[in-house]
Design an enzyme around this catalytic site. Structure first.
Site, mmCIF file in Angstrom:
data_model
loop_
_atom_site.group_PDB
_atom_site.id
_atom_site.type_symbol
_atom_site.label_atom_id
_atom_site.label_comp_id
_atom_site.label_asym_id
_atom_site.label_seq_id
_atom_site.Cartn_x
_atom_site.Cartn_y
_atom_site.Cartn_z
ATOM 1 N N GLU A 174 0.892 -1.184 0.000
ATOM 2 C CA GLU A 174 0.000 0.000 0.000
ATOM 3 C C GLU A 174 0.919 1.221 0.000
ATOM 4 O O GLU A 174 1.465 1.592 1.047
ATOM 5 C CB GLU A 174 -0.883 -0.004 1.254
ATOM 6 C CG GLU A 174 -1.850 -1.177 1.339
ATOM 7 C CD GLU A 174 -3.036 -1.053 0.405
ATOM 8 O OE1 GLU A 174 -3.214 0.014 -0.219
ATOM 9 O OE2 GLU A 174 -3.777 -2.031 0.290
ATOM 10 N N CYS A 192 -2.160 9.215 2.214
ATOM 11 C CA CYS A 192 -1.752 8.668 0.914
ATOM 12 C C CYS A 192 -2.721 9.060 -0.198
ATOM 13 O O CYS A 192 -2.351 9.059 -1.359
ATOM 14 C CB CYS A 192 -1.629 7.168 1.015
ATOM 15 S SG CYS A 192 -3.070 6.435 1.794
HETATM 16 P P1 NAP Z 1 8.187 4.866 5.032
HETATM 17 O O1 NAP Z 1 9.302 5.762 5.331
HETATM 18 O O2 NAP Z 1 8.212 4.086 3.779
HETATM 19 O O3 NAP Z 1 8.069 3.877 6.300
HETATM 20 C C1 NAP Z 1 7.041 2.921 6.402
HETATM 21 C C2 NAP Z 1 7.478 1.805 7.322
HETATM 22 O O4 NAP Z 1 8.543 1.070 6.696
HETATM 23 C C3 NAP Z 1 8.023 2.288 8.666
HETATM 24 O O5 NAP Z 1 7.631 1.401 9.682
HETATM 25 C C4 NAP Z 1 9.529 2.217 8.424
HETATM 26 O O6 NAP Z 1 10.282 2.111 9.604
HETATM 27 C C5 NAP Z 1 9.605 0.925 7.627
HETATM 28 N N1 NAP Z 1 10.865 0.721 6.904
HETATM 29 C C6 NAP Z 1 11.788 1.637 6.520
HETATM 30 N N2 NAP Z 1 12.826 1.014 5.887
HETATM 31 C C7 NAP Z 1 12.545 -0.319 5.894
HETATM 32 C C8 NAP Z 1 13.212 -1.474 5.399
HETATM 33 N N3 NAP Z 1 14.380 -1.404 4.778
HETATM 34 N N4 NAP Z 1 12.633 -2.677 5.592
HETATM 35 C C9 NAP Z 1 11.446 -2.788 6.221
HETATM 36 N N5 NAP Z 1 10.769 -1.727 6.712
HETATM 37 C C10 NAP Z 1 11.301 -0.506 6.541
HETATM 38 O O7 NAP Z 1 6.794 5.658 5.031
HETATM 39 P P2 NAP Z 1 6.255 6.737 6.050
HETATM 40 O O8 NAP Z 1 7.035 8.005 5.878
HETATM 41 O O9 NAP Z 1 6.109 6.159 7.423
HETATM 42 O O10 NAP Z 1 4.759 6.926 5.494
HETATM 43 C C11 NAP Z 1 4.463 7.768 4.425
HETATM 44 C C12 NAP Z 1 4.270 6.994 3.141
HETATM 45 O O11 NAP Z 1 3.288 5.988 3.336
HETATM 46 C C13 NAP Z 1 3.733 7.870 2.032
HETATM 47 O O12 NAP Z 1 4.390 7.559 0.820
HETATM 48 C C14 NAP Z 1 2.265 7.484 1.961
HETATM 49 O O13 NAP Z 1 1.660 7.720 0.719
HETATM 50 C C15 NAP Z 1 2.323 6.038 2.278
HETATM 51 N N6 NAP Z 1 1.028 5.557 2.750
HETATM 52 C C16 NAP Z 1 0.288 4.732 1.933
HETATM 53 C C17 NAP Z 1 -0.975 4.299 2.361
HETATM 54 C C18 NAP Z 1 -1.822 3.389 1.506
HETATM 55 O O14 NAP Z 1 -2.770 2.816 2.023
HETATM 56 N N7 NAP Z 1 -1.541 3.227 0.235
HETATM 57 C C19 NAP Z 1 -1.466 4.704 3.601
HETATM 58 C C20 NAP Z 1 -0.680 5.533 4.382
HETATM 59 C C21 NAP Z 1 0.571 5.953 3.963
HETATM 60 P P3 NAP Z 1 10.979 3.434 10.230
HETATM 61 O O15 NAP Z 1 9.866 4.314 10.643
HETATM 62 O O16 NAP Z 1 11.761 2.868 11.330
HETATM 63 O O17 NAP Z 1 11.817 4.024 9.130
#
Ligand code: NAP
Length: 470
Positions: A245, A279
């Site tokens: 997602e 998102c």
């Molecule tokens: P993110 O930086 O991609 O982080 C998401 C999760 O992934 C966090 O728990 C992060 O941990 C973890 N993560 C980071 N590096 C990783 C790795 N190498 N392996 C496994 N996990 C890892 O996203 P965010 O800034 O929290 O959220 C914003 C993004 O989410 C936006 O792009 C938004 O559009 C998207 N989003 C999509 C939806 C949907 O339903 N499509 C809903 C909400 C948000 P850490 O926090 O420790 O880095």
């Protein structure tokens, strides 16, 4: 708070501060888990998966129903945690908890609906009396990795279906916002979830993520977050099921017959709630040239009236972003657009993590503020001359999560629904609209697989085909 691994609440030698983005105060600390903790969590989750698979569906339903009841009793407590760790307003946070109650209780209901089907094997030319049917079984261990922006409900969208399907689950919440997930784990256990049915491990994705997602004992990854991290996970995950997602830069098309006041209000709720960090936030506002300036006037006056500031204040409409760096990044993208010919009509400034809600007009679709995911409190308005051009502009993106149109013309609305390439399509609403029972997920770089308990459960189970040969 401690993290929950291998049936115990444990600490770690290193900790991470959880900070309130509005005033930069430390509100709590959590352990910084390492790869040993990941290994312990997976070993425990494997044992937990056997216990979970043996639980009757009715028992899984009861656990989730009780969790939903407890969550409902504690709406204020959870809402305050969400506002403090994430920065959304207290009213938005209450809404998130109410949605999580729905997500968990819907998941409980779906626990009772894991149907198989009989397969009409006599439809095959070679049939000689066989009788066939399918059964749906849990995958085993689900890894649930969640983003910061809905720290409770997006965890509920993973944990609820995983448990409903009879799996054990390892939650890795976002490092900025781990408290809601830890609290949810507490009430799941209080509701009778077997002690190894869940793990909630805190620690940075960059340090423990690869250990978690590459492990063969994990049978399913459900990830919500950025496209960049999602692609990385897909590369290291190997052979296992994944749901992705990811992000978007959602378009909102406004046709000449739209009610301008209503559209301006929808732009605000779709573009600025949670400080634009959703998102499916409205980002690219594609507006018919005949109403372009009237719409900009109305939108500017409504945005000017927004109350921005302390998210715990009941009258605040928009709070801070999750980090000061993000407010600064959003500002940079706005400045870059202005340097290339766009105009800021309202907002444009920031202080700490609070960025003013901003309207940028005359945006060229190639500007970063339009063609990449902004994930912040600004909308980019671009004129168009007809529905063909509007659809072309809406599709001119690598993303496809949600798209919206305002029109009274049914033919135009149906063309939009048919021709815009997006997972969700909204007619006469902004793109930021979701109810938790519906199938939800993107196309193109916005991801693959669906959430919504009924649909997530399908992705968290395997279908077995049984054939009886007489
Ligand atoms: P993110 O930086 O991609 O982080 C998401 C999760 O992934 C966090 O728990 C992060 O941990 C973890 N993560 C980071 N590096 C990783 C790795 N190498 N392996 C496994 N996990 C890892 O996203 P965010 O800034 O929290 O959220 C914003 C993004 O989410 C936006 O792009 C938004 O559009 C998207 N989003 C999509 C939806 C949907 O339903 N499509 C809903 C909400 C948000 P850490 O926090 O420790 O880095």
């Amino acid at each position: 708070m401690k993290m929950y691994v291998s049936g115990k609440w444990i600490e770690s030698t290193e900790t991470i501060n959880v900070v309130n983005p509005y005033d930069s105060q430390i509100i709590d600390t959590v352990p910084k888990g390492n790869f040993h903790d990941v290994d312990k969590a997976i070993a425990s989750a494997v044992r937990g998966s056997e216990v979970m698979a043996a639980l009757p569906a009715y028992r899984r339903f009861e656990i989730l129903r009780k969790t939903a009841d407890l969550l409902e009793e504690r709406i204020e407590e959870f809402a305050k945690i969400i506002t403090q760790e994430e920065g959304k307003t207290i009213n938005e946070a209450r809404g998130e908890v109410q949605r999580a109650v729905q997500t968990i209780s819907l998941s409980g209901e779906e626990a009772k609906r894991l149907y198989g089907e009989t397969i009409p094997l006599d439809g095959a030319p070679t049939w000689s009396g066989q009788f066939g049917f399918t059964i749906r079984i849990p995958v085993g261990v689900v890894a649930a990795i969640s983003p910061f922006n809905f720290p409770l409900n997006l965890v509920a969208h993973k944990v609820g279906p995983a448990i409903a399907a009879g799996n054990s689950v390892i939650v890795k919440p976002a490092t900025d916002t781990p408290l809601s997930a830890l609290k949810l784990t507490e009430i799941l256990l209080e509701s009778g979830l077997p002690e190894e049915g869940i793990q909630c491990i805190t620690g940075t994705g960059s340090s423990i993520g690869d250990n978690l997602v590459s492990d063969k004992r994990i049978r399913k990854i459900t990830f919500t977050g950025s496209q960049e991290v999602g692609e990385h996970i897909c590369k290291v995950a190997g052979l296992k099921k994944v749901t992705m997602e990811l992000g978007s830069n959602s378009p909102l098309i406004i046709m000449p017959d739209a009610d301008i006041e209503k559209v301006a209000a929808a732009t605000i709720s779709s573009g600025f709630s949670n400080a634009g960090q959703v998102c499916i936030s409205a980002q690219r506002i594609i507006t018919h040239e005949s109403i372009y300036s009237d719409y900009l006037d109305e939108l500017s006056s409504q945005v000017n009236a927004m109350n921005v500031g302390d998210p715990l204040n009941e009258s605040t409409l928009m709070g801070p972003m999750v980090r000061a760096e993000d407010a600064s990044r959003v500002n940079e993208w706005i400045q870059t657009a202005v340097e290339s010919g766009a105009r800021t009509l309202v907002g444009g400034g920031f202080s700490g993590a609070v960025h003013q809600p901003t309207v940028v007009a005359d945006v060229d679709p190639d500007m970063k503020i339009s063609c990449e995911e902004l994930f912040g409190p600004a909308v980019a308005v671009t004129p168009c001359s007809n529905i063909d051009q509007a659809i072309e502009l809406a599709n001119d993106t690598n993303f496809g999560l949600s798209a919206a149109i305002f029109t009274q013309d049914i033919d135009v609305a149906m063309r939009f629904a048919k021709d815009v390439h997006s997972g969700n399509l909204m007619i006469n609403s902004g793109p930021q609209w979701r109810t938790d029972l519906m199938p939800y997920g993107g196309v193109k770089d916005s991801g693959m697989g669906k959430e919504g308990p009924k649909y997530a459960i399908e992705e968290m189970t395997e279908l077995k085909m049984v054939v009886y040969h007489p």
